[in-house]
Enzyme design. Structure first.
Site, mmCIF file in Angstrom:
data_model
loop_
_atom_site.group_PDB
_atom_site.id
_atom_site.type_symbol
_atom_site.label_atom_id
_atom_site.label_comp_id
_atom_site.label_asym_id
_atom_site.label_seq_id
_atom_site.Cartn_x
_atom_site.Cartn_y
_atom_site.Cartn_z
ATOM 1 C CD GLU A 172 0.655 -6.741 3.488
ATOM 2 O OE1 GLU A 172 0.491 -5.544 3.211
ATOM 3 O OE2 GLU A 172 1.529 -7.085 3.937
ATOM 4 N NE ARG A 178 2.977 11.273 4.339
ATOM 5 C CZ ARG A 178 4.162 10.676 3.877
ATOM 6 N NH1 ARG A 178 4.318 9.438 4.149
ATOM 7 N NH2 ARG A 178 4.852 11.069 3.065
ATOM 8 C CG HIS A 228 6.175 4.446 10.528
ATOM 9 N ND1 HIS A 228 5.400 4.584 9.120
ATOM 10 C CD2 HIS A 228 5.737 2.925 10.589
ATOM 11 C CE1 HIS A 228 4.854 3.280 8.687
ATOM 12 N NE2 HIS A 228 4.952 2.488 9.567
ATOM 13 C CG HIS A 273 10.320 5.568 10.176
ATOM 14 N ND1 HIS A 273 10.590 6.623 9.415
ATOM 15 C CD2 HIS A 273 9.475 4.644 9.513
ATOM 16 C CE1 HIS A 273 9.983 6.360 8.087
ATOM 17 N NE2 HIS A 273 9.725 5.009 8.214
ATOM 18 C CD GLU A 304 0.533 4.427 4.503
ATOM 19 O OE1 GLU A 304 -0.732 5.029 5.031
ATOM 20 O OE2 GLU A 304 1.593 4.892 4.685
ATOM 21 C CG ASP A 321 -0.188 -0.176 2.483
ATOM 22 O OD1 ASP A 321 1.027 0.138 2.343
ATOM 23 O OD2 ASP A 321 -0.749 -0.211 3.549
#
Ligand code: UD1
Ligand code: UDP
Length: 362
Positions: A114, A203, A201, A234, A128, A92
């Site tokens: 996936e 967004r 991590h 990250h 995503e 994604d």
């Protein structure tokens, strides 16, 4: 051709590359976008994969516009040059979306590894969920990790003959990485204390939600002196800033740089539990009976919540504090999660995908 660009895609595609390269009838070409640089290269080196093409798109603090436009522009020549029978993309990310779109423009068939995970909220995870749904529209072949993902794809109107349930290739990856005899200086630091792993991590969590996570974790550690946490931050500068502001000075947490997946998987196999907003970690830790507290408001992996391996704890400080404390103090609650069965596969997903591709291509 397999195309990917970030750390989690690489972890889940490298075992498939290894499997495909064993198949004499298939020519395997690897193209990385370099959406991530250091974190991608760490994975490539662990699996000894050398890409045939590298688009090197990463920019510090990159925007979704920059990633998408640069991949679209740079991948065109590669796709025209290679003209693969199938281009495989994963999951994604913006790499996944931009690559699938480029293939669509050139009418190159795409296979989605996936496929079919859904929250049905295109703003969460952002971007995503949109990426995964959009790629689903373009793809000719859908490799779904679970029966639920297959159901989602059928509900979207996909032809059932294009959907294959394979398990998740991340479990295959762990067959390459987790070893019985393992040592690391961070594990020496933890000693006989309980080891907690932390990552964050997303967004949509950058800002207040992430501050809530770290404050909750800090409070719990202050109250439990037999617990130590390892947090490989990250490389996103926004994440690093919040982590340093909220967690520095806490002696029970080691804030470290991202570590090689070989090490991280071995940490997972030995930890007490993991707190995360990551996607892949929701699939990995339970493979070794390690409970995961998912610090998000929704998950595209509800099979794990249903099975009892994951607890969706949200991003509110008090909720995270409550659940983290409970799993440390309540042995029954902990054991229930630790003994639940991981629904993400048996470690043979790559063989299944390779078998299917042989059938499609030959
Ligand atoms: C990306 C994916 C996300 C995935 C995550 C896995 C998108 C939109 N997001 O998010 O779906 O869950 O990867 O980690 O595709 N950086 C480095 N070195 C690296 C990697 C990142 O310096 O090796 C820094 C750069 O400043 C970069 C920033 O991190 O601009 C953000 O990277 P980006 O790929 O845009 O987003 P992620 O949050 O990593
Ligand atoms: N991981 C790693 N090193 C670390 C932390 C995590 O190799 O220091 C791996 C982890 O095993 C998992 C993947 O990174 O497979 C998860 O990546 P991330 O959380 O960045 O992305 P997501 O899975 O949320 O897309």
């Amino acid at each position: 051709m397999l195309t990917f660009g970030t750390r989690p895609e690489a972890i889940k595609m490298c075992p498939l590359i290894i499997e495909l390269k064993k198949r004499k009838n298939i020519e395997t070409i690897v193209c990385v976008t370099g959406q991530h640089r250091q974190m991608l290269d760490q994975v490539l080196s662990t699996f000894n994969v050398i890409p045939d093409y590298d688009l090197s798109v990463m920019l510090p603090g990159q925007t979704l516009f920059e990633i998408t436009v640069n991949i679209l522009t740079r991948i065109k020549d590669v796709l025209e040059n290679v003209r693969p029978n199938v281009c495989l993309v994963h999951g994604d990310t913006s790499t996944t979306f931009a690559t699938a779109l480029a293939c669509f423009y050139l009418q190159i068939p795409v296979g989605h590894v996936e496929a079919g995970l859904r929250t049905y909220n295109i703003y969460s995870p952002f971007p995503e969920e949109f990426n995964r749904q959009a790629v689903g529209l373009i793809c000719k072949y859908h490799f779904a990790p679970t029966e639920l993902a297959k159901k989602n794809l059928i509900a979207d109107g996909k032809d059932i003959s294009t959907i294959y349930v394979t398990g998740n290739t991340v479990i295959d990856a762990m067959r390459h990485t987790v070893v019985a005899d393992y040592h690391h200086s961070e594990l020496d630091w933890v000693g006989n204390d309980r080891m907690i792993l932390i990552t964050a991590h997303r967004r949509e969590n950058q800002g207040e939600p992430m501050r809530h996570m770290f404050r909750a974790i800090r409070r719990v550690l202050d109250e439990h002196h037999d617990v130590k946490a390892i947090y490989p931050v990250h490389m996103n500068p926004k994440v690093k800033k919040i982590a340093n502001e909220e967690l520095s000075g806490c002696r029970q947490i080691h804030i470290i740089n991202p570590i090689e997946v070989f090490d991280w998987h071995n940490f997972e196999a030995r930890c007490y539990l993991c707190l995360t907003d990551s996607g892949g970690i929701q699939e990995e830790c339970p493979a070794y009976g390690k409970p995961v507290l998912v610090m998000r408001n929704n998950t595209e992996r509800p099979e794990g919540v249903e099975a009892g391996t994951l607890k969706l704890v949200g991003t509110d400080e008090n909720d995270i504090y409550k659940w983290f404390t409970r799993l440390l103090d309540d042995k029954n609650e902990y054991e229930k999660m630790a003994h639940a069965v991981n629904p993400y596969g048996d470690g043979h997903a790559c063989e299944r995908i390779a078998d299917i591709l042989e059938g499609i291509i030959l």
